[in-house]
Design a protein around this motif. Structure first.
Motif, PDB file in Angstrom:
ATOM      1  N   GLU A 355       0.820  -1.214   0.000  1.00 28.37           N
ATOM      2  CA  GLU A 355       0.000   0.000   0.000  1.00 28.37           C
ATOM      3  C   GLU A 355       0.855   1.265   0.000  1.00 28.37           C
ATOM      4  OE1 GLU A 355      -1.520   1.476   4.140  1.00 28.37           O
ATOM      5  OE2 GLU A 355      -2.010  -0.637   4.013  1.00 28.37           O
ATOM      6  N   ASP A 356       2.055   1.211   0.575  1.00 30.11           N
ATOM      7  CA  ASP A 356       2.948   2.366   0.587  1.00 30.11           C
ATOM      8  C   ASP A 356       4.177   2.014  -0.245  1.00 30.11           C
ATOM      9  OD1 ASP A 356       4.699   4.449   1.102  1.00 30.11           O
ATOM     10  OD2 ASP A 356       4.097   4.656   3.201  1.00 30.11           O
ATOM     11  N   ARG A 357       4.158   2.406  -1.493  1.00 24.42           N
ATOM     12  CA  ARG A 357       5.225   1.998  -2.402  1.00 24.42           C
ATOM     13  C   ARG A 357       6.579   2.570  -2.005  1.00 24.42           C
ATOM     14  NH1 ARG A 357       1.510   4.688  -5.795  1.00 24.42           N
ATOM     15  NH2 ARG A 357       1.910   6.918  -5.995  1.00 24.42           N
ATOM     16  N   THR A 358       6.590   3.757  -1.384  1.00 22.01           N
ATOM     17  CA  THR A 358       7.869   4.367  -1.051  1.00 22.01           C
ATOM     18  C   THR A 358       8.522   3.718   0.160  1.00 22.01           C
ATOM     19  OG1 THR A 358       6.827   6.073   0.331  1.00 22.01           O
ATOM     20  CG2 THR A 358       7.123   6.563  -2.014  1.00 22.01           C
ATOM     21  N   ARG A 359       7.747   3.047   1.009  1.00 22.21           N
ATOM     22  CA  ARG A 359       8.303   2.400   2.199  1.00 22.21           C
ATOM     23  C   ARG A 359       8.605   0.929   1.976  1.00 22.21           C
ATOM     24  NH1 ARG A 359       4.828   2.908   7.303  1.00 22.21           N
ATOM     25  NH2 ARG A 359       6.691   1.894   8.182  1.00 22.21           N
ATOM     26  N   HIS A 360       7.725   0.240   1.243  1.00 14.43           N
ATOM     27  CA  HIS A 360       7.814  -1.213   1.200  1.00 14.43           C
ATOM     28  C   HIS A 360       8.024  -1.807  -0.191  1.00 14.43           C
ATOM     29  CE1 HIS A 360       5.342  -1.002   5.141  1.00 14.43           C
ATOM     30  NE2 HIS A 360       6.608  -1.203   5.419  1.00 14.43           N
ATOM     31  N   SER A 361       8.088  -0.988  -1.229  1.00 10.93           N
ATOM     32  CA  SER A 361       8.208  -1.545  -2.579  1.00 10.93           C
ATOM     33  C   SER A 361       9.392  -1.028  -3.368  1.00 10.93           C
ATOM     34  CB  SER A 361       6.926  -1.273  -3.378  1.00 10.93           C
ATOM     35  OG  SER A 361       5.852  -2.040  -2.891  1.00 10.93           O
ATOM     36  N   LEU A 362       9.950   0.099  -2.962  1.00 12.55           N
ATOM     37  CA  LEU A 362      10.993   0.728  -3.772  1.00 12.55           C
ATOM     38  C   LEU A 362      12.158   1.220  -2.922  1.00 12.55           C
ATOM     39  CD1 LEU A 362       8.748   2.986  -6.052  1.00 12.55           C
ATOM     40  CD2 LEU A 362       9.899   0.881  -6.768  1.00 12.55           C
ATOM     41  N   LEU A 363      13.328   1.244  -3.546  1.00  6.65           N
ATOM     42  CA  LEU A 363      14.475   1.991  -3.025  1.00  6.65           C
ATOM     43  C   LEU A 363      14.572   3.239  -3.892  1.00  6.65           C
ATOM     44  CD1 LEU A 363      17.041  -0.918  -2.565  1.00  6.65           C
ATOM     45  CD2 LEU A 363      15.705   0.216  -0.790  1.00  6.65           C
ATOM     46  N   LEU A 364      14.091   4.340  -3.374  1.00 11.09           N
ATOM     47  CA  LEU A 364      13.902   5.531  -4.193  1.00 11.09           C
ATOM     48  C   LEU A 364      15.203   6.085  -4.755  1.00 11.09           C
ATOM     49  CD1 LEU A 364      11.157   7.407  -2.154  1.00 11.09           C
ATOM     50  CD2 LEU A 364      10.872   6.149  -4.290  1.00 11.09           C
ATOM     51  N   THR A 365      16.303   5.905  -4.040  1.00 10.83           N
ATOM     52  CA  THR A 365      17.568   6.473  -4.509  1.00 10.83           C
ATOM     53  C   THR A 365      18.295   5.564  -5.493  1.00 10.83           C
ATOM     54  OG1 THR A 365      18.771   5.507  -2.632  1.00 10.83           O
ATOM     55  CG2 THR A 365      17.880   7.741  -2.349  1.00 10.83           C
ATOM     56  N   PRO A 409      13.271   8.238 -18.706  1.00  2.69           N
ATOM     57  CA  PRO A 409      14.363   8.450 -19.667  1.00  2.69           C
ATOM     58  C   PRO A 409      15.231   7.216 -19.857  1.00  2.69           C
ATOM     59  CG  PRO A 409      14.254  10.238 -18.054  1.00  2.69           C
ATOM     60  CD  PRO A 409      13.347   9.154 -17.563  1.00  2.69           C
ATOM     61  N   GLY A 410      15.211   6.291 -18.887  1.00  2.00           N
ATOM     62  CA  GLY A 410      16.025   5.086 -18.987  1.00  2.00           C
ATOM     63  C   GLY A 410      15.969   4.300 -17.702  1.00  2.00           C
ATOM     64  N   ILE A 411      16.574   3.122 -17.702  1.00  2.00           N
ATOM     65  CA  ILE A 411      16.490   2.242 -16.533  1.00  2.00           C
ATOM     66  C   ILE A 411      17.537   2.576 -15.486  1.00  2.00           C
ATOM     67  CG2 ILE A 411      15.540   0.370 -17.932  1.00  2.00           C
ATOM     68  CD1 ILE A 411      18.331  -0.978 -17.724  1.00  2.00           C
ATOM     69  N   ASP A 412      18.409   3.540 -15.763  1.00  2.00           N
ATOM     70  CA  ASP A 412      19.437   3.921 -14.794  1.00  2.00           C
ATOM     71  C   ASP A 412      19.038   5.121 -13.940  1.00  2.00           C
ATOM     72  OD1 ASP A 412      21.656   2.040 -15.324  1.00  2.00           O
ATOM     73  OD2 ASP A 412      21.586   2.924 -17.330  1.00  2.00           O
ATOM     74  N   VAL A 413      17.858   5.695 -14.193  1.00  2.00           N
ATOM     75  CA  VAL A 413      17.418   6.817 -13.360  1.00  2.00           C
ATOM     76  C   VAL A 413      16.925   6.270 -12.030  1.00  2.00           C
ATOM     77  CG1 VAL A 413      16.760   8.152 -15.386  1.00  2.00           C
ATOM     78  CG2 VAL A 413      15.024   6.810 -14.188  1.00  2.00           C
ATOM     79  N   PRO A 414      17.042   7.030 -10.937  1.00  2.00           N
ATOM     80  CA  PRO A 414      16.529   6.553  -9.649  1.00  2.00           C
ATOM     81  C   PRO A 414      15.010   6.500  -9.653  1.00  2.00           C
ATOM     82  CG  PRO A 414      17.290   8.816  -9.467  1.00  2.00           C
ATOM     83  CD  PRO A 414      17.705   8.339 -10.828  1.00  2.00           C
ATOM     84  N   ALA A 415      14.452   5.601  -8.853  1.00  2.00           N
ATOM     85  CA  ALA A 415      12.991   5.461  -8.789  1.00  2.00           C
ATOM     86  C   ALA A 415      12.324   6.759  -8.373  1.00  2.00           C
ATOM     87  CB  ALA A 415      12.621   4.338  -7.828  1.00  2.00           C
ATOM     88  N   ALA A 416      13.019   7.574  -7.570  1.00  2.00           N
ATOM     89  CA  ALA A 416      12.443   8.845  -7.118  1.00  2.00           C
ATOM     90  C   ALA A 416      12.188   9.807  -8.259  1.00  2.00           C
ATOM     91  CB  ALA A 416      13.369   9.495  -6.089  1.00  2.00           C
ATOM     92  N   ALA A 417      12.850   9.608  -9.400  1.00  2.00           N
ATOM     93  CA  ALA A 417      12.673  10.512 -10.539  1.00  2.00           C
ATOM     94  C   ALA A 417      11.369  10.255 -11.279  1.00  2.00           C
ATOM     95  CB  ALA A 417      13.845  10.375 -11.506  1.00  2.00           C
ATOM     96  N   LEU A 418      10.725   9.108 -11.006  1.00  2.00           N
ATOM     97  CA  LEU A 418       9.476   8.758 -11.682  1.00  2.00           C
ATOM     98  C   LEU A 418       8.284   9.340 -10.933  1.00  2.00           C
ATOM     99  CD1 LEU A 418      11.381   6.781 -13.122  1.00  2.00           C
ATOM    100  CD2 LEU A 418       9.589   5.037 -12.927  1.00  2.00           C
ATOM    101  N   SER A 419       7.218   9.630 -11.660  1.00  2.00           N
ATOM    102  CA  SER A 419       5.968  10.021 -11.014  1.00  2.00           C
ATOM    103  C   SER A 419       5.403   8.821 -10.266  1.00  2.00           C
ATOM    104  CB  SER A 419       4.956  10.485 -12.067  1.00  2.00           C
ATOM    105  OG  SER A 419       4.551   9.384 -12.874  1.00  2.00           O
TER     106      SER A 419
END
Length: 527
Positions: A355-365, A409-419
């Motif tokens: 339910e909280d993608r930023t806490r439990h699904s992604l490493l934003l950096t 822009p590509g697969i090397d951008v950090p997850a935080a850069a995505l909406s």
């Protein structure tokens, strides 16, 4: 209907401008988030901002609230040019923001949350309490000032957020996805509050993906597409379909799934699952039992805070409860999940949309290809034996980006850069790429636009048709009714009724969720 017919039906001039954004441009590496955005919000109106994820809405609101500075353009508040270098400048200018993810501390009281950081305004004594009481009455907050925030439901927490910005003197209020976690009755109450405050001269910027609600509450709608404004519309004369067309160039999607694919093969069985929390007099989960079958979407309905989060986390092994949790493989082998850790449960065949993608699904950096590995670090195509397969992870990330329309822009951008919507599509692609036998989808389309929502719904439908068992938790009642084969209603940690998605209405389901209806017939199913 063609896009030009849906665009720019100018709303009537309602008076002096409260907010004027002129030529706002904001660039990030590889991305232009806002490009020459122009927006005028009239004093005393509710002005909705609509657009798909990645369109630039959040960036624009962060600029208005001083969290980011534009590279180009000008801002005027009540006719006066301003430079908003930080949120403190915005607050001084009379702007407040109620964030989608509440900026509150659960371990503090209502009063402490409101006063924190604003002690220099009214102190913390009698004058402060009088101000709090005044604003609480204005927004319909009946919770005691000394009540702990963790004791409040989500609607009252939202009211505390509104009181917090009013206490700091806001007359212009940004509401970011304010109905995302509310049931229909709570949405009605929020809209009643907004209309009452509007009569008192408050101005609202209303950010939402729920177009029917936008048309119900807004006086004016501005649509942003790919970073720039494409039109201003009068919600009284434009349809939701036309608004969707302005946003994404397509008609409104529907979660409707009526053809049954449910089989008699059990995939997930819960038997007498309980969970207690230290300091609580009652179980957070109280003797929960149900079965999810292959090809079935079992929906869990409930106002947030009634145990849905704890249920999902107990199934995933993130919390330790009592009772039995079993996963049954296609060959009939039963795996006792309650004896396994979280990684072993994942390896047993569970896909998990948290339910909280930023806490439990992604490493934003971390870059997208690293996020593809999460939860799958022992399996192909991202692992070879005991080692990670970096090339395999990168290649599969490219596949997910293409198949799930992840705009990056590509697969090397950090997850935080995505909406948020593109982050969610990446997660859904990852979780459906491991050939799971069970998908736990917790609020899978929260905060995403109609285009991303349609893609996620379609992926769930296709997986269900292929025999996947799905446990769906959602605060979007249309989504819950449209996708589910069966709905269980959860209240105070217990399953209190079953609803038939073919006959139940959102209003009936909302009544059952709040405990207003104890009659099984009112939820369209058997209690």
């Amino acid at each position: 209907m063609s896009a030009p017919q849906a665009e720019v039906t100018d709303a009537p001039d309602r008076g002096e401008p409260a907010v004027q954004l002129t030529g706002i441009t904001k660039r990030f590496p590889g991305v232009v988030a806002n490009s020459d955005v122009n927006l005028t919000v009239t004093k005393g109106e509710v002005h909705a901002i609509c657009g798909e994820n990645g369109a630039g809405k959040s960036t624009l609101m962060k600029i208005l609230y001083g969290m980011q500075q534009p590279d180009e353009g000008d801002i005027a508040i009540n006719g006066e040019p301003v430079k908003l270098r930080n949120p403190q400048d915005a607050i001084k200018a009379g702007i407040g923001m109620v964030h989608q993810h509440f900026m509150l501390a659960d371990n503090l009281t209502v009063g402490e949350n409101v006063f924190l950081g604003a002690e220099n305004l009214h102190g913390i004594g009698r004058a402060a309490r009088a101000k709090l009481a005044k604003f609480a009455e204005q927004v319909g907050l009946h919770a005691r000032p000394d009540a702990l925030l963790e004791e409040l439901g989500v609607a009252d927490r939202q009211r505390v957020e509104i009181v917090k910005v009013l206490y700091r003197g806001a007359r212009i209020i940004i509401l970011d996805e304010p109905t995302a976690v509310l049931v229909p009755q709570e949405v009605d109450a929020l809209f009643k509050t907004v209309r009452a405050m509007q009569k008192d001269g408050f101005t609202f910027l209303f950010i939402s993906h729920k177009l029917d609600e936008v048309r119900a509450i807004a006086d004016t709608v501005t649509v942003i597409r790919r970073g720039t404004t494409v039109g201003t519309a009068d919600p009284k004369t434009i349809t939701s379909r036309q608004l969707a067309e302005m946003m994404v160039g397509s008609e409104l999607p529907s979660p409707e799934t009526r053809e049954s694919t449910v089989t008699d093969r059990d995939v997930l069985r819960l038997d007498d699952v309980c969970l207690s929390v230290e300091g609580s007099e009652r179980n957070v989960l109280d003797h929960i039992s149900f079965t999810v079958h292959a090809g079935e979407v079992l929906g869990i309905a409930g106002v947030e805070g009634n145990g849905q989060t704890e249920l999902v986390e107990t199934i995933m092994g993130m919390r330790k409860g009592g009772g039995r949790i079993e996963l049954i493989e296609a060959g009939g082998k039963t795996i006792e999940l309650h004896k396994l850790g979280t990684l072993a449960r994942r390896e047993a065949g569970i896909g998990y949309i948290a339910e909280d993608r930023t806490r439990h699904s992604l490493l934003l950096t971390q870059p997208l290809w690293v996020n593809r590995i999460l939860g799958y670090q022992t399996r192909k195509p991202v692992a070879k034996g005991q080692l990670l397969d970096i090339d395999g992870a990168r290649e599969d990330t490219r596949r997910i980006v293409e198949e799930y329309d992840v705009r990056t822009p590509g697969i090397d951008v950090p997850a935080a850069a995505l909406s948020g919507g593109n982050q969610q599509k990446l997660i859904v692609g990852r979780e459906l790429s491991g050939n799971p036998v069970l998908l736990i989808a917790s609020h899978p389309t929260r905060g995403v636009d109609v285009g991303a929502q349609a893609l996620i719904w379609e992926q769930i439908r296709q997986a269900r048709a292929a025999g996947l068992a799905v446990l769906l938790v959602s605060a979007d009642l249309d989504e819950l009714i449209g996708l589910s084969d069966t709905i269980q209603v959860m209240l105070r940690g217990r399953l209190v009724g079953e609803a038939d998605p073919a006959t139940v209405t959102p209003q009936q389901l909302g009544s059952a969720m709040t405990g207003a209806s104890e009659d099984a017939d009112e939820t369209g199913g058997a209690a």
